[in-house]
Motif scaffolding. Structure first.
Motif, PDB file in Angstrom:
ATOM      1  N   PHE A  17       0.838  -1.213   0.099  1.00 47.10           N
ATOM      2  CA  PHE A  17      -0.058   0.082  -0.008  1.00 47.10           C
ATOM      3  C   PHE A  17       0.907   1.126  -0.228  1.00 47.10           C
ATOM      4  N   VAL A  18       0.194   2.416  -0.306  1.00 45.01           N
ATOM      5  CA  VAL A  18       0.922   3.453  -0.249  1.00 45.01           C
ATOM      6  C   VAL A  18       0.529   4.284   0.929  1.00 45.01           C
ATOM      7  N   LEU A  19       1.358   4.699   1.838  1.00 40.05           N
ATOM      8  CA  LEU A  19       0.864   5.448   3.086  1.00 40.05           C
ATOM      9  C   LEU A  19       0.855   7.070   2.924  1.00 40.05           C
ATOM     10  N   LEU A  20       0.051   7.553   2.994  1.00 37.20           N
ATOM     11  CA  LEU A  20      -0.135   9.054   2.718  1.00 37.20           C
ATOM     12  C   LEU A  20      -0.405   9.941   3.944  1.00 37.20           C
ATOM     13  N   ASP A  21       0.564  10.767   4.346  1.00 38.32           N
ATOM     14  CA  ASP A  21       0.380  11.795   5.589  1.00 38.32           C
ATOM     15  C   ASP A  21      -0.304  12.886   5.014  1.00 38.32           C
ATOM     16  N   VAL A  22      -1.852  13.225   5.143  1.00 39.58           N
ATOM     17  CA  VAL A  22      -2.387  14.162   4.664  1.00 39.58           C
ATOM     18  C   VAL A  22      -2.223  15.702   5.241  1.00 39.58           C
ATOM     19  N   ARG A  23      -1.410  15.694   6.214  1.00 36.46           N
ATOM     20  CA  ARG A  23      -1.544  17.003   7.085  1.00 36.46           C
ATOM     21  C   ARG A  23      -0.647  18.020   6.268  1.00 36.46           C
ATOM     22  N   SER A  24      -0.344  19.148   6.581  1.00 41.08           N
ATOM     23  CA  SER A  24       0.467  20.127   6.054  1.00 41.08           C
ATOM     24  C   SER A  24       1.665  19.743   6.130  1.00 41.08           C
ATOM     25  N   PRO A  25       2.735  20.297   5.082  1.00 41.31           N
ATOM     26  CA  PRO A  25       4.160  20.095   5.057  1.00 41.31           C
ATOM     27  C   PRO A  25       4.907  20.332   6.348  1.00 41.31           C
ATOM     28  N   ALA A  48       5.678   7.293   4.983  1.00 42.34           N
ATOM     29  CA  ALA A  48       4.785   8.053   4.427  1.00 42.34           C
ATOM     30  C   ALA A  48       5.204   9.065   3.181  1.00 42.34           C
ATOM     31  N   ILE A  49       4.298   9.282   2.460  1.00 45.33           N
ATOM     32  CA  ILE A  49       4.423  10.461   1.598  1.00 45.33           C
ATOM     33  C   ILE A  49       3.525  11.575   1.965  1.00 45.33           C
ATOM     34  N   ASN A  50       4.147  12.624   1.827  1.00 46.35           N
ATOM     35  CA  ASN A  50       3.199  13.937   2.554  1.00 46.35           C
ATOM     36  C   ASN A  50       2.482  14.488   1.069  1.00 46.35           C
ATOM     37  N   LEU A  51       1.147  14.283   1.245  1.00 47.95           N
ATOM     38  CA  LEU A  51       0.162  14.569   0.218  1.00 47.95           C
ATOM     39  C   LEU A  51      -1.154  15.205   0.893  1.00 47.95           C
ATOM     40  N   PRO A  52      -1.017  16.652   1.277  1.00 47.52           N
ATOM     41  CA  PRO A  52      -2.087  17.352   1.770  1.00 47.52           C
ATOM     42  C   PRO A  52      -3.460  17.164   1.013  1.00 47.52           C
ATOM     43  N   VAL A  53      -4.249  16.905   1.797  1.00 48.54           N
ATOM     44  CA  VAL A  53      -6.012  16.719   1.246  1.00 48.54           C
ATOM     45  C   VAL A  53      -6.040  17.532  -0.049  1.00 48.54           C
ATOM     46  N   GLY A  54      -5.904  18.890   0.153  1.00 50.13           N
ATOM     47  CA  GLY A  54      -6.298  19.648  -1.179  1.00 50.13           C
ATOM     48  C   GLY A  54      -5.450  19.414  -2.162  1.00 50.13           C
ATOM     49  N   LYS A  55      -4.084  18.736  -2.119  1.00 51.24           N
ATOM     50  CA  LYS A  55      -3.352  18.234  -3.264  1.00 51.24           C
ATOM     51  C   LYS A  55      -3.819  17.022  -3.918  1.00 51.24           C
ATOM     52  N   ILE A  56      -4.662  16.353  -3.332  1.00 45.35           N
ATOM     53  CA  ILE A  56      -5.110  15.128  -3.932  1.00 45.35           C
ATOM     54  C   ILE A  56      -6.018  15.178  -4.995  1.00 45.35           C
ATOM     55  N   LEU A  91       9.540   9.936  12.259  1.00 45.36           N
ATOM     56  CA  LEU A  91      10.639  10.740  11.777  1.00 45.36           C
ATOM     57  C   LEU A  91      10.409  12.393  11.620  1.00 45.36           C
ATOM     58  N   SER A  92      11.507  13.153  11.658  1.00 50.65           N
ATOM     59  CA  SER A  92      11.235  14.410  11.534  1.00 50.65           C
ATOM     60  C   SER A  92      12.022  14.636  10.155  1.00 50.65           C
ATOM     61  N   GLY A  93      11.625  15.661   9.632  1.00 53.32           N
ATOM     62  CA  GLY A  93      12.356  16.304   8.435  1.00 53.32           C
ATOM     63  C   GLY A  93      11.146  16.516   7.438  1.00 53.32           C
ATOM     64  N   GLU A  94      11.666  17.291   6.497  1.00 49.96           N
ATOM     65  CA  GLU A  94      10.871  17.632   5.271  1.00 49.96           C
ATOM     66  C   GLU A  94      10.678  16.416   4.224  1.00 49.96           C
ATOM     67  N   ALA A  95       9.563  16.751   3.413  1.00 47.49           N
ATOM     68  CA  ALA A  95       9.367  15.544   2.345  1.00 47.49           C
ATOM     69  C   ALA A  95      10.538  15.893   1.092  1.00 47.49           C
ATOM     70  N   ALA A  96      11.153  14.924   0.888  1.00 48.25           N
ATOM     71  CA  ALA A  96      11.796  15.033  -0.442  1.00 48.25           C
ATOM     72  C   ALA A  96      10.884  15.627  -1.695  1.00 48.25           C
TER      73      ALA A  96
END
Length: 134
Positions: free
Chosen positions: A43-51, A62-70, A128-133
């Motif tokens: 599966f693809v794990l999506l963190d839908v919170r803000s960057p 997890a991949i950061n993809l906020p709700v509004g960007k889906i 983990l902390s740090g920004e998304a790639a």
């Protein structure tokens, strides 16, 4: 004596069983996600919170993809039958449900990780902390 708990009687066992069994088609939990991530996730794990929130702490993998960007154009990297699992801050947040709805509307299979970040931490799992790639 009847309390507020039993004032409305529970559903018959067959209906209760069907209801609770159906929930597993819509959600998974932090423990199962953690276990699957230690193997080869299917599966693809999506963190839908803000960057910014993602950078403060997120589930490894997890991949950061906020709700509004889906949107469809953001999902082209994954096959149409890829299963997505969404999470947000926790049970007090409906971002995971909003994201799941968007994915479903785009014809994508989806589940919610019940508990979100709060549940993840409650289970004792690290973030983990740090920004998304980029």
């Amino acid at each position: 004596m009847t309390t507020a708990v039993t004032a409305v009687p529970p559903a018959p066992s067959d209906l209760a069983g069907a209801h609770f069994a159906a929930e597993f088609a819509f959600e998974t939990d932090c423990w199962d996600v953690h276990d699957a991530l230690s193997q080869q996730p299917d599966f693809v794990l999506l963190d839908v919170r803000s960057p910014a929130l993602f950078a403060r702490g997120h589930v490894a993998g997890a991949i950061n993809l906020p709700v509004g960007k889906i949107v469809a154009s953001k999902l082209v990297h994954w096959p149409q039958d890829a299963v997505f699992v969404t999470y947000c801050a926790g049970p007090h947040c409906n971002g995971a449900a909003k994201a799941a709805l968007r994915l479903a509307e785009l014809g994508r299979p989806v589940k919610i990780m019940a508990g979100g970040i709060t549940g993840w931490i409650d289970e004792g799992f690290a973030l983990l902390s740090g920004e998304a790639a980029a």
